[in-house]
Design a protein around this motif. Structure first.
Motif, mmCIF file in Angstrom:
data_model
loop_
_atom_site.group_PDB
_atom_site.id
_atom_site.type_symbol
_atom_site.label_atom_id
_atom_site.label_comp_id
_atom_site.label_asym_id
_atom_site.label_seq_id
_atom_site.Cartn_x
_atom_site.Cartn_y
_atom_site.Cartn_z
ATOM 1 N N UNK A 222 4.389 4.822 8.000
ATOM 2 C CA UNK A 222 4.329 3.701 7.065
ATOM 3 C C UNK A 222 4.261 2.368 7.804
ATOM 4 N N UNK A 223 5.070 2.221 8.844
ATOM 5 C CA UNK A 223 5.049 0.963 9.595
ATOM 6 C C UNK A 223 3.649 0.702 10.148
ATOM 7 N N UNK A 224 3.046 1.703 10.720
ATOM 8 C CA UNK A 224 1.721 1.533 11.319
ATOM 9 C C UNK A 224 0.684 1.174 10.254
ATOM 10 N N UNK A 225 0.679 1.910 9.145
ATOM 11 C CA UNK A 225 -0.356 1.692 8.136
ATOM 12 C C UNK A 225 -0.165 0.361 7.421
ATOM 13 N N UNK A 226 1.079 -0.035 7.145
ATOM 14 C CA UNK A 226 1.324 -1.317 6.475
ATOM 15 C C UNK A 226 0.774 -2.470 7.300
ATOM 16 N N UNK A 227 0.867 -2.374 8.596
ATOM 17 C CA UNK A 227 0.371 -3.444 9.461
ATOM 18 C C UNK A 227 -1.141 -3.390 9.648
ATOM 19 N N UNK A 228 -1.749 -2.275 9.311
ATOM 20 C CA UNK A 228 -3.209 -2.224 9.248
ATOM 21 C C UNK A 228 -3.715 -2.878 7.956
ATOM 22 N N UNK A 229 -2.929 -2.757 6.892
ATOM 23 C CA UNK A 229 -3.338 -3.275 5.583
ATOM 24 C C UNK A 229 -3.098 -4.781 5.478
ATOM 25 N N UNK A 230 -1.975 -5.268 6.008
ATOM 26 C CA UNK A 230 -1.627 -6.687 5.927
ATOM 27 C C UNK A 230 -1.949 -7.343 7.269
ATOM 28 N N UNK A 231 -2.971 -8.196 7.342
ATOM 29 C CA UNK A 231 -3.340 -8.822 8.609
ATOM 30 C C UNK A 231 -2.373 -9.942 9.006
ATOM 31 N N UNK A 232 -2.568 -10.479 10.196
ATOM 32 C CA UNK A 232 -1.758 -11.586 10.689
ATOM 33 C C UNK A 232 -1.828 -12.769 9.729
ATOM 34 N N UNK A 233 -0.740 -13.536 9.659
ATOM 35 C CA UNK A 233 -0.707 -14.747 8.857
ATOM 36 C C UNK A 233 0.132 -14.614 7.608
ATOM 37 N N UNK A 234 0.010 -15.604 6.704
ATOM 38 C CA UNK A 234 0.736 -15.617 5.436
ATOM 39 C C UNK A 234 -0.222 -15.281 4.293
ATOM 40 N N UNK A 235 0.265 -14.468 3.362
ATOM 41 C CA UNK A 235 -0.543 -14.018 2.227
ATOM 42 C C UNK A 235 0.309 -14.162 0.974
ATOM 43 N N UNK A 236 -0.248 -14.841 -0.033
ATOM 44 C CA UNK A 236 0.570 -15.261 -1.170
ATOM 45 C C UNK A 236 -0.109 -14.895 -2.490
ATOM 46 N N UNK A 237 0.688 -14.491 -3.462
ATOM 47 C CA UNK A 237 0.197 -14.199 -4.813
ATOM 48 C C UNK A 237 1.352 -14.377 -5.785
ATOM 49 N N UNK A 238 1.049 -14.863 -6.983
ATOM 50 C CA UNK A 238 2.092 -14.942 -8.007
ATOM 51 C C UNK A 238 1.517 -14.580 -9.362
#
Length: 587
Positions: A222-238
């Protein structure tokens, strides 16, 4: 000591088999419709550290052992003990609302504790201000039924009859509560026996080492795949929960992911203030991990739903006093409204970060409740959950009429046999799905004739803020409740109402919302639109206005020239339902 691959797979399969046996026992012996018919329960096997080896997970699954361990040290436990609790605030979100009761038994082998068996179910009634214990107008946790701290309900196999009697006496349906609690306690006992047999056969040390390896591999995956899905930086949604049912205002649900190298943090501190009413959600770190894990496992079906699913983010930041981490004594009975918005926000971030590679938004399931007291003083209570349409996927249309994950709608025959009502319509709700290259899932239309005078309460979200589409897909249509539709006495019922008077013979129509679409609907294959019309998902009028596809009056032929002309015309907005890019510009 490492376990060889064959033994590891045998242990993994054996634990999964134990889970299935526990589920079978609960489904055969529980008494309430919400458990035996709707399947609103879960069971699990945990190690001594409270990590999940295998489970049928809900948002209350992570760290569910911790409240018991805090109250009863491991060294004070003995074979035959069994513990019970349900307090959401005391457990810091390990339990998400009072209706969910948890049972836990330590498993001993050769006089040594080796793990825990857990069962958990949503009970029909545990006291509170109304039958069923959950009301949209609750303004404090005490309105939602009894609060049970961790207690030792069995000591050495002997039932604490005094405590048990107190708990049963606080339900309007004590016989049903007793049946359900005994079913869940028996499931824990069954798991104890099966785990002891497994260790007798393969050795205690081998099985425990296998548990460690199963968990460690899952967390790493899970740790490996989550970091493949979420790239570097900040990502925001509301997004917004439609309304606090008590004060009438919407509530913002805000999610930010921060990725710095290998460190991945979720920040929910921008969420709006806690609600006066029961739409609050105590977002424990494990629960938020699990919500995120459902997106990851959708993208990578090989990921297992065990400890890895609840422990791959480095930090989950919450702010006390917000809708995503309310202060005591905030009510939490309708917390699924906020859970589903969190799921949508995560989906929005995943879509933005991965070129739309995420499902569109899905609505929360819909519930209505009927209550009265018979002449003999007995309570009559009925609660039904109704499925909605799910968001379209980046590879396929959304699913129609889904209640919630692995739970089920009640069979019509069961409802009519057990309760004073008659189902007069159960149909797909045409045009409710968000248009897209892949269409959202459709909601349903259900008409219920109520055969006794009673009161009605309702629960529906995604009405003011419908389910947004992805990558050019359009929003799904909102749902609604109507009493005595198509008559002079027709009455629109609020989506979060309580104590509404209903007379014998009245008809309640429940129309549930649809999921958002994925991709530009004017690029959808005209043959697919035609099929949708013939199967009742889309009307002829919507085929033309929403998809730009012109069909003959019977839907059997496509007018390709008229279709090309329609698809080249400017498209009018849908102001009553459409939302801005990824749903963020609604307010």
């Amino acid at each position: 000591m490492s376990v060889d691959p064959i033994t590891l797979e045998i242990v993994r399969g054996a634990v999964s088999s134990i889970i299935l046996q526990m589920e079978g026992l609960v489904e055969r012996t529980a008494m309430s419709p919400v458990i035996k018919e709707k399947m609103d329960y879960f069971v699990g096997i945990y190690d001594l550290e409270g990590r999940i080896v295998d489970a049928f997970l809900s948002t209350s699954g992570p760290r569910i052992i911790d409240p018991v361990i805090r109250a009863y040290p491991l060294e004070d436990m003995e074979p035959g003990d069994l513990y019970w609790y349900n307090d959401p605030h005391l457990s810091e979100g390990a339990i998400q609302h009072t209706g969910d009761m948890c049972f836990l038994s330590p498993v001993f082998h050769q006089e040594r504790p080796v793990g825990f068996a857990v069962s958990f179910g949503h009970f029909w009634d545990i006291g509170g201000s109304v039958a069923g214990s959950l009301s949209p107008h609750s303004s404090e946790i005490f309105h939602e039924g009894m609060l049970v701290p961790p207690i030792r309900i069995m000591r050495g196999g002997e039932l604490n009859r005094e405590a048990y009697a107190v708990i049963l006496n606080n339900s309007r349906f004590p016989e049903m509560l007793e049946g359900d609690t005994r079913a869940l306690m028996a499931a824990c006992r069954l798991a104890e026996d099966r785990l002891q047999e497994l260790m007798d056969r393969y050795g205690q040390s081998q099985v425990l080492e296998a548990f460690d390896q199963i968990i460690e591999r899952s967390v790493a995956e899970y740790r490996k795949f989550a970091r493949e899905v979420i790239p570097e930086g900040e990502h925001h949604f509301f997004d917004y929960v439609d309304v606090d049912p008590v004060d009438g205002d919407p509530r913002r649900v805000d999610v930010k992911f921060i990725r710095e190298g290998d460190r991945l943090v979720a920040d929910l501190t921008g969420s709006g203030p806690q609600a006066t009413g029961p739409v609050n959600f105590i977002t424990s770190p494990g629960a938020f991990n699990l919500i995120m894990a459902r997106h990851l496992s959708y993208m990578n079906p090989e990921l297992p739903l065990n400890e890895g699913a609840v422990d791959f983010l480095d930090e989950v930041r919450t702010k006390p006093g917000t809708i995503t981490y309310p202060n005591f004594p905030a009510p939490v009975g309708l917390r699924s409204h906020t859970v589903i918005r969190l799921m949508g926000c995560i989906g929005g971030i995943v879509a933005q970060s991965n070129g739309g590679r995420a499902p569109a938004s899905s609505p929360v399931y819909v519930i209505y409740n009927l209550r009265t007291i018979a002449e003999d003083g007995k309570f009559l209570y009925f609660s039904e959950g109704i499925g909605s349409g799910q968001g379209a996927r980046p590879h396929a249309d959304g699913l129609n009429a889904i209640y919630f994950r692995d739970q089920r709608n009640y069979p019509v025959e069961f409802e009519e046999g057990e309760f004073p009502l008659r189902i007069e319509q159960y149909a797909i709700r045409s045009d409710s799905a968000g248009p897209g290259y892949f269409r959202g899932g459709c909601g349903i239309s259900r008409e219920v004739r109520i055969m006794v005078d009673c009161t009605l309460s309702t629960r529906m979200d995604n009405v003011r803020f419908p389910c947004f589409g992805i990558d050019g897909g359009m929003s799904g249509w909102p749902g609604r409740f109507t009493l005595n539709p198509d008559t002079l006495d027709a009455q629109e019922i609020p989506p979060a109402g309580e104590g509404i008077s209903v007379k014998a013979g009245d008809i309640l129509r429940i129309e549930t919302g649809g999921g958002g679409g994925w991709g530009d609907p004017f690029t959808r294959n005209p043959e697919d639109v035609q099929r949708d019309v013939l199967e009742g998902y889309v009307t002829l009028e919507a085929a033309l206005s929403e998809y730009g596809v012109a069909l003959s009056y019977d839907g059997m032929e496509i007018d390709h020239h008229a279709t090309e002309t329609a698809r080249n015309q400017p498209r009018p907005p849908r102001p009553d339902v459409d939302r801005g890019p990824h749903g963020q510009e609604w307010l």
